[in-house]
Design an enzyme around this catalytic site. Structure first.
Site, mmCIF file in Angstrom:
data_model
loop_
_atom_site.group_PDB
_atom_site.id
_atom_site.type_symbol
_atom_site.label_atom_id
_atom_site.label_comp_id
_atom_site.label_asym_id
_atom_site.label_seq_id
_atom_site.Cartn_x
_atom_site.Cartn_y
_atom_site.Cartn_z
ATOM 1 C CG HIS A 19 -1.905 -1.027 1.384
ATOM 2 N ND1 HIS A 19 -2.063 -1.777 2.523
ATOM 3 C CD2 HIS A 19 -2.840 -1.465 0.502
ATOM 4 C CE1 HIS A 19 -3.071 -2.626 2.351
ATOM 5 N NE2 HIS A 19 -3.550 -2.472 1.126
ATOM 6 C CE LYS A 43 -12.677 -6.819 2.522
ATOM 7 N NZ LYS A 43 -11.266 -6.734 2.212
ATOM 8 N NE ARG A 93 -2.582 -7.623 -4.671
ATOM 9 C CZ ARG A 93 -3.373 -7.972 -3.669
ATOM 10 N NH1 ARG A 93 -2.894 -8.013 -2.453
ATOM 11 N NH2 ARG A 93 -4.628 -8.310 -3.869
ATOM 12 C CB SER A 131 -4.375 -6.467 4.587
ATOM 13 O OG SER A 131 -3.978 -5.202 4.159
HETATM 14 O O1 PNS Z 1 -8.837 -3.093 0.228
HETATM 15 P P1 PNS Z 1 -10.061 -3.648 -0.414
HETATM 16 O O2 PNS Z 1 -10.849 -4.462 0.587
HETATM 17 O O3 PNS Z 1 -9.752 -4.398 -1.684
HETATM 18 O O4 PNS Z 1 -10.980 -2.389 -0.860
HETATM 19 C C1 PNS Z 1 -12.251 -2.575 -1.447
HETATM 20 C C2 PNS Z 1 -12.999 -1.222 -1.503
HETATM 21 C C3 PNS Z 1 -13.079 -0.613 -0.134
HETATM 22 C C4 PNS Z 1 -12.277 -0.289 -2.431
HETATM 23 C C5 PNS Z 1 -14.437 -1.494 -2.055
HETATM 24 O O5 PNS Z 1 -15.047 -2.488 -1.291
HETATM 25 C C6 PNS Z 1 -15.297 -0.238 -2.045
HETATM 26 O O6 PNS Z 1 -15.154 0.629 -2.871
HETATM 27 N N1 PNS Z 1 -16.217 -0.130 -1.043
HETATM 28 C C7 PNS Z 1 -17.121 1.001 -0.917
HETATM 29 C C8 PNS Z 1 -18.565 0.616 -1.284
HETATM 30 C C9 PNS Z 1 -18.790 0.717 -2.802
HETATM 31 O O7 PNS Z 1 -18.676 1.743 -3.395
HETATM 32 N N2 PNS Z 1 -19.149 -0.453 -3.399
HETATM 33 C C10 PNS Z 1 -19.419 -0.552 -4.814
HETATM 34 C C11 PNS Z 1 -18.168 -0.914 -5.612
HETATM 35 S S1 PNS Z 1 -18.517 -1.139 -7.315
#
Ligand code: PNS
Length: 173
Positions: A19, A43, A93, A131
């Site tokens: 990150h 989560k 990645r 993570s």
């Molecule tokens: O670190 P991560 O868990 O891969 O991040 C995922 C994240 C937080 C970027 C994604 O879950 C997100 O954007 N959540 C906010 C809710 C949202 O907008 N959902 C619709 C996505 S199309």
């Protein structure tokens, strides 16, 4: 040209060197970069609270003048509009990341066409890092050097030690 404000969203539970690599790259490319920790109800149990994750990210990015850290709730695109952001930064990645990232980027673009998703690759040594893997290695007492900053490693080990010891002092694992 207008300023490019980018949001780097994620769970950051905990922040890894991968990150941080992306944050450094993003801070060079964008005028302003907001690292945004998502309050993600789906989560389940997390290792760190939102505030703890924010605290670690703030400490790790304090030298970067154009980087700030925030917590958001709800849709990412709604948050982008609130912050006047025109880009979302995500790291890719390996090929395995691509399918999910493509789906998210296209859905976000459908909901908010003014926001573009920009993908960047972390340095190769972080291409297998996540993570989730850090949490797993730590739970099994494996080495975390090179994967997370030292301060984060200490916090992870402390948290896992607290969780694995019952009030009577017995190890639960
Ligand atoms: O670190 P991560 O868990 O891969 O991040 C995922 C994240 C937080 C970027 C994604 O879950 C997100 O954007 N959540 C906010 C809710 C949202 O907008 N959902 C619709 C996505 S199309």
């Amino acid at each position: 040209m207008k300023d490019i404000v980018a949001i780097y969203p994620g769970s950051f539970d905990p922040v890894t060197n991968g990150h941080l690599d992306l944050i450094h790259r993003g801070s060079k490319l964008f005028d302003k970069l907001i690292v945004a920790i998502a309050r993600n109800l789906s989560k389940g149990e997390t290792l760190f609270s939102m505030e703890e994750r924010k605290e670690m990210l703030v400490a790790m990015t304090e030298k970067l003048d154009n980087v700030s850290v925030d917590i958001f709730e709800g849709l990412l695109v709604t948050y982008c509009v609130q912050k006047n952001a025109n880009a979302v930064l995500r790291g890719i990645r390996a090929i395995s990341d691509y399918e999910f990232e493509l789906q998210m980027a296209l859905m976000n673009r459908k909901m908010e066409p003014r926001v573009e998703t920009v993908f960047m690759m972390p340095a190769e040594q972080y291409s297998y890092l996540s993570s989730r893997i850090v949490r797993e290695i730590a739970k099994l007492s494996g080495p975390l050097n090179g994967l997370v900053p030292e301060m984060v490693e200490q916090r992870v080990r402390q948290r896992i030690a607290q969780r694995h010891i019952s009030p009577t002092g017995k190890h639960l694992l």
